[in-house]
Design an enzyme around this catalytic site. Structure first.
Site, PDB file in Angstrom:
ATOM      1  N   HIS A 376      -0.848  14.400  -9.393  1.00  0.00           N
ATOM      2  CA  HIS A 376      -1.069  13.962  -8.009  1.00  0.00           C
ATOM      3  C   HIS A 376      -1.136  15.111  -7.017  1.00  0.00           C
ATOM      4  O   HIS A 376      -1.162  14.861  -5.808  1.00  0.00           O
ATOM      5  CB  HIS A 376       0.038  13.015  -7.550  1.00  0.00           C
ATOM      6  CG  HIS A 376       0.131  11.735  -8.317  1.00  0.00           C
ATOM      7  ND1 HIS A 376      -0.491  10.574  -7.924  1.00  0.00           N
ATOM      8  CD2 HIS A 376       0.770  11.442  -9.471  1.00  0.00           C
ATOM      9  CE1 HIS A 376      -0.214   9.612  -8.794  1.00  0.00           C
ATOM     10  NE2 HIS A 376       0.548  10.115  -9.751  1.00  0.00           N
ATOM     11  N   LYS A 568       1.246   8.626   7.536  1.00  0.00           N
ATOM     12  CA  LYS A 568       1.424   9.269   6.233  1.00  0.00           C
ATOM     13  C   LYS A 568       2.632  10.185   6.348  1.00  0.00           C
ATOM     14  O   LYS A 568       3.112  10.448   7.455  1.00  0.00           O
ATOM     15  CB  LYS A 568       0.180  10.070   5.840  1.00  0.00           C
ATOM     16  CG  LYS A 568      -0.311  11.022   6.934  1.00  0.00           C
ATOM     17  CD  LYS A 568      -1.598  11.721   6.555  1.00  0.00           C
ATOM     18  CE  LYS A 568      -2.838  10.881   6.765  1.00  0.00           C
ATOM     19  NZ  LYS A 568      -3.476  10.462   5.499  1.00  0.00           N
ATOM     20  N   ARG A 569       3.130  10.696   5.228  1.00  0.00           N
ATOM     21  CA  ARG A 569       4.216  11.654   5.303  1.00  0.00           C
ATOM     22  C   ARG A 569       3.826  12.849   6.178  1.00  0.00           C
ATOM     23  O   ARG A 569       2.642  13.202   6.273  1.00  0.00           O
ATOM     24  CB  ARG A 569       4.594  12.131   3.882  1.00  0.00           C
ATOM     25  CG  ARG A 569       5.415  11.118   3.117  1.00  0.00           C
ATOM     26  CD  ARG A 569       6.727  10.807   3.800  1.00  0.00           C
ATOM     27  NE  ARG A 569       7.642  11.902   3.704  1.00  0.00           N
ATOM     28  CZ  ARG A 569       8.651  11.986   2.842  1.00  0.00           C
ATOM     29  NH1 ARG A 569       8.879  10.998   1.990  1.00  0.00           N
ATOM     30  NH2 ARG A 569       9.449  13.031   2.827  1.00  0.00           N
ATOM     31  N   LYS A 574      -1.478  17.933   5.749  1.00  0.00           N
ATOM     32  CA  LYS A 574      -2.068  16.700   6.286  1.00  0.00           C
ATOM     33  C   LYS A 574      -2.479  16.868   7.753  1.00  0.00           C
ATOM     34  O   LYS A 574      -3.190  16.062   8.313  1.00  0.00           O
ATOM     35  CB  LYS A 574      -1.088  15.538   6.134  1.00  0.00           C
ATOM     36  CG  LYS A 574      -0.766  15.207   4.664  1.00  0.00           C
ATOM     37  CD  LYS A 574       0.233  14.078   4.556  1.00  0.00           C
ATOM     38  CE  LYS A 574       0.743  13.839   3.143  1.00  0.00           C
ATOM     39  NZ  LYS A 574      -0.208  13.085   2.295  1.00  0.00           N
ATOM     40  N   THR A 676      -4.434   7.134  -0.007  1.00  0.00           N
ATOM     41  CA  THR A 676      -4.652   5.709  -0.268  1.00  0.00           C
ATOM     42  C   THR A 676      -4.603   4.935   1.048  1.00  0.00           C
ATOM     43  O   THR A 676      -5.205   3.860   1.150  1.00  0.00           O
ATOM     44  CB  THR A 676      -3.597   5.146  -1.249  1.00  0.00           C
ATOM     45  OG1 THR A 676      -2.312   5.647  -0.873  1.00  0.00           O
ATOM     46  CG2 THR A 676      -3.907   5.567  -2.669  1.00  0.00           C
ATOM     47  N   LYS A 680      -6.847   1.673   2.683  1.00  0.00           N
ATOM     48  CA  LYS A 680      -6.271   0.488   3.329  1.00  0.00           C
ATOM     49  C   LYS A 680      -6.880   0.279   4.706  1.00  0.00           C
ATOM     50  O   LYS A 680      -7.237  -0.839   5.089  1.00  0.00           O
ATOM     51  CB  LYS A 680      -4.743   0.635   3.448  1.00  0.00           C
ATOM     52  CG  LYS A 680      -4.041   0.635   2.096  1.00  0.00           C
ATOM     53  CD  LYS A 680      -2.597   1.138   2.162  1.00  0.00           C
ATOM     54  CE  LYS A 680      -2.112   1.485   0.756  1.00  0.00           C
ATOM     55  NZ  LYS A 680      -0.869   2.264   0.751  1.00  0.00           N
TER      56      LYS A 680
END
Ligand code: 26Q
Length: 833
Positions: A376, A568-569, A574, A676, A680
């Site tokens: 991952h 998200k985290r 990110k 992911t 969504k």
């Protein structure tokens, strides 16, 4: 218009499929009331919401456990091959609404509760999230077990029954505070304890070499301690309710046997210490994602649940096949969710060799056929390594086995392919030489598995090219791609009932399992009536979210604004701070020119930071402080709002996602394995504002360039810039707006009286070298936002794009991912229950 209405209502009327449970509202009412009386010991007049929730769970559980029994009986009598999904994390969220939907009794249950004077949403709101995971990897495991049950595959999820899941996040003056998660404080109606399947787990101690009666050399591990694992089973209800599999979570306890010894020696107090130590193993989920901590307790957690799970698998296998080990790989396939459960590989070898007396070659042949590994991440700091000395202390026998696996691998397989090449041997070795020798779990996984997969096409390509290139040369068919997916049951049907109903109207029944059916929606992309309908649904969802925001944060927002969402985290790669810099740019533009032309925008954040990740926490603080200032500045007339939703989790995602207009997926290209949340939000009609990274690439392929906003450096450009020597100062001096924004962070404008409190971000971007190229992508990002803004003002064009997004998400159904795994990796067949 009238003709279209007729066709659509035909679509629903025509194909209403039979349901497994044809329960009447009356039956459900009496079941709920029965449980209020007999399970909860209360009655309709006295019961509080929690009691109603418990009673509704109990009524639902009756249905689920009936199917669970059927499923287990069928799997047992048909002696099916099964997939065993080993994961340190299962981020399940709430189960009541999901189980009602999957049993297809949500509507009658809602009606039953209504007639009993309760609102089903209030009742469902009583349930704490089952937050036994950090983020994407844990939620993926939850989607996958949903799909496995839905598709009728024999499957069992194995994990840890953490007493405390991921911490609850609070803000104190804008800073993240971690509080313990208490999901089981008052019990959990979904789980059942199975003490009859308790397992012993040995730890520590030493290894003795002995000779057996036949004179063969054997190893005997004398553990220094034994703890026990007690399983808790949670039913996993497939959509339609036919198959109900189980998620088996192990809780650690002190072994009775061991305590007696200490106790008899007069060590009552010592025995209590032993107890506490044993129970610590499953006490708390490690909250670090994407970093490797190297803590002994984490290794013990990993071994604890792998040892319990393997013994459980072997017990079930031996019940039918006894000592016929050749059958083992035919019946058992194990998926390792990242390297976290890697120690299962040497553990299976140990069991086969030391406990069941198989020879090495047979044991290795079996083991290698059974295991597969999903990667991952490519981030170097996330690649798991364990110090050899730690391994030796905790798992001395396993270290010996790992050495032997490594010796044979290097001397036989690597030597045959690259004779005399020590350089390659050093790279492929499971043991990293250096100051502290380390066990490389990724290498052990690749060597010990049949298949290795990445989670989006570009990620799998990079796994082959950058992470494991020599392994890929050695075994060219071992590494492959399985693009991630999400379950449309939770992430559309349950969380967005308005849209779900409209979709069924348009395309008919069955999209919940065949998401490609939504393609039929594309024909309505330009239909003014359906555009209106879709926009009205989005608007209603936004109004619901605005109410929730007011309740949770006190901030007033308008559903007229664009809802721009990054959930998200929190991690530098990110790039929440890229989003923040752009917000500062908009704020500055508005201050300089009150008529600056932009549609009102609300920026939403939801993110937890690992408790020890300093810069991530500084970014949270900065977002909160900047939000405070912007939200209370009358000069910008409410055109810009920033909302940081505290304690982001599955349940909050279910509220935010149906209301999103723009989905922020802005990682540095090459860093986000898949993502992911991107799937969504697109499924619920948001347009992706994204870099060409992870699954964004595949989403853009599906929806087309007109229906998303792609920007920024590509993987190749990132590599080229870094090869040439990236200098973030050039961007600072080269862009006056960017410079002004970064300098702003050094002032006390956002933290009155305390200048410098937000400087850490600027420092990391300049002195720190900006490792994730935030400044290099800033301009492109800012331009992309202008495009998005212009697009939103063309409301027909925007509605069209929303429709196309929903219509084109078929590929990202986790059922499709599971079918890929079943066909290409697990060789698994379905079983009708
Ligand atoms: C490792 C060592 C010690 C303690 C914790 C950990 C740890 C825990 C969790 C390391 C990593 C994780 C989680 C990683 C994760 O969630 N990765 C995400 O997986 C998703 C599903 O494949 C992808 O969509 C995301 O891109 C990826 O970031």
């Amino acid at each position: 218009m009238a003709t279209k209405k007729t066709t659509t209502s035909k679509a629903t009327a025509a194909a209403a499929p039979a349901k497994l449970f044809d329960l009447s509202v009356e039956e459900l009412k009496s079941s709920i009331v029965k449980h209020l009386h007999s399970t909860l010991g209360t009655d309709e007049n006295k019961a509080n919401k929690r009691a109603w929730w418990n009673a509704t769970c109990a009524a639902t559980k009756e249905l689920a456990f009936e199917r669970l029994r059927q499923t287990q009986k069928t799997h047992y009598t048909q002696d099916t091959r099964a997939i065993h999904y080993l994961s340190l994390e299962f981020l399940m969220g709430r189960l009541l609404s999901n189980n009602l939907h999957n049993l297809e009794v949500f509507e009658p249950a809602a009606q039953a509760l209504k007639e009993l004077g309760m609102d089903i949403n209030d009742v469902c709101d009583e349930e704490p999230d089952m937050a036994l995971g950090n983020g994407g990897l844990g939620r993926l495991a939850a989607c996958f077990i949903d799909s496995l049950a839905t598709l009728g595959y024999p499957a069992i999820g194995y994990g840890i029954h953490y007493e405390h899941g991921l911490f609850r996040q609070e803000f104190q003056d804008g800073r993240q505070i971690e509080r313990p998660d208490e999901w089981r404080e008052y019990g959990n109606p979904w789980e059942i304890c199975r003490p009859e399947s308790t397992q012993d787990v040995p730890l520590f101690g030493y290894v003795e070499t002995v000779f057996d009666e036949a004179g063969a050399l054997r190893k005997k591990w004398h553990p220094g301690r034994v703890i026990k694992g007690v399983p808790w089973d949670v039913p996993v209800v497939g959509f339609g309710g036919k198959t109900v599999n189980i998620l088996r979570l192990w809780e650690s306890r002190a072994s009775d046997f061991f305590n007696w010894d200490v106790f008899n020696a007069g060590g009552y107090v010592d025995a209590q210490v032993e107890n506490a130590e044993a129970e610590a193993v499953s006490k708390v989920l490690y909250p670090n994602d994407e970093t490797e901590a190297g803590k002994a307790l984490r290794l013990i957690q990993q071994y604890f649940f792998c040892a319990c799970s393997l013994k459980d698998i072997i017990r079930r296998f031996r019940r039918v096949h006894n000592g016929n080990w050749a059958k083992f790989p035919e019946q058992v396939v194990i998926q390792l969710n990242d390297t976290h459960p890697t120690v299962a590989i040497p553990e299976l070898m140990r069991l086969l060799i030391d406990e069941y007396q198989l020879n090495w070659d047979d044991a290795w042949g079996i083991s290698r056929r059974v295991f597969n590994y999903t990667n991952h991440t490519l981030l170097p700091e996330a690649l798991e390594k364990w110090a050899v000395h730690l391994f030796e202390r905790v798992l001395p026998r396993h270290l010996e086995i790992i050495y032997e696996i490594n010796r044979r691998f290097l001397n036989d397989e690597v030597e045959a392919k690259w004779p005399g090449n020590d350089e390659i041997k050093r790279k492929l070795s499971i043991i990293e030489e250096g100051n502290v020798r380390q066990v490389r779990m990724g290498n052990l996984c690749v060597v010990g598995s049949s298949k290795v997969n990445g989670v989006a096409q570009i990620h799998s390509d990079l796994v082959k090219r950058d992470l494991f290139p020599e392994f890929d040369q050695l075994w060219p068919t071992k590494i492959l791609n399985v693009t991630n997916g999400i379950t449309p049951r939770r992430w559309l049907k349950a969380c967005n009932p308005r849209l779900a109903a409209a979709l069924t109207e348009k395309v008919g029944y069955g999209w919940e399992t065949n998401l490609d059916k939504l393609r039929d929606l594309a024909q309505y992309a330009d239909d003014a009536e359906f555009q209106q309908e879709y926009m009205a649904i989005k608007r209603a969802n936004k109004e619901d979210l605005a109410k929730l925001v007011k309740e949770l944060t006190g901030i007033d927002i308008s559903a007229d604004a664009i809802f721009d969402v990054q959930i998200k985290r929190l991690h530098e790669y990110k790039r929440q701070h890229l989003n923040l810099l752009h917000i500062l740019a908009l704020y500055r533009r508005l201050l300089e020119n009150p008529n600056y032309d932009m549609h009102p925008r609300v920026f939403f954040f939801g993110a937890k930071a690992a408790p020890g990740y300093k810069l991530a926490k500084d970014i949270i603080y900065a977002i909160n402080k900047i939000a405070e200032r912007i939200n209370n500045d009358p000069r910008i007339k409410g055109k810009l709002k920033v909302v940081f939703m505290p304690n982001y989790r599955v349940t909050l995602a279910e509220r935010i996602i149906p209301a999103a207009d723009i989905s922020e997926q802005i990682s540095t290209a090459g860093k986000e394995a898949s993502g992911t949340g991107n799937m969504k939000m697109a499924l619920n009609g948001a347009l992706t504002m994204g870099t060409l990274d992870g699954a964004n690439i595949e989403i853009a392929e599906e929806v087309g360039d007109d229906n998303c906003v792609i920007f920024g450096l590509t993987v190749e450009q990132v590599e080229a810039i870094q090869a040439k020597g990236y200098n973030s100062w050039d961007y600072y001096y080269g862009n006056a707006e960017l410079k002004a924004i970064l300098d702003w962070l050094d002032t006390d404008f956002f933290t009155p009286g305390k200048p410098g409190e937000l400087s850490a971000i600027k420092r990391s971007l300049l002195e720190g070298g900006d490792p994730y190229l935030v400044l290099a992508d800033f301009d492109a990002y800012s331009e992309a936002h202008k495009r998005a803004d212009a697009k939103y003002r063309d409301s027909k064009g925007w509605a069209r794009s929303m429709i196309i997004n929903t219509a084109c998400m078929g590929k990202f159904n986790s059922d499709r991912s599971i079918e890929d795994y079943a066909r290409d990796i697990w060789y698994l067949t379905k079983c009708d229950v």
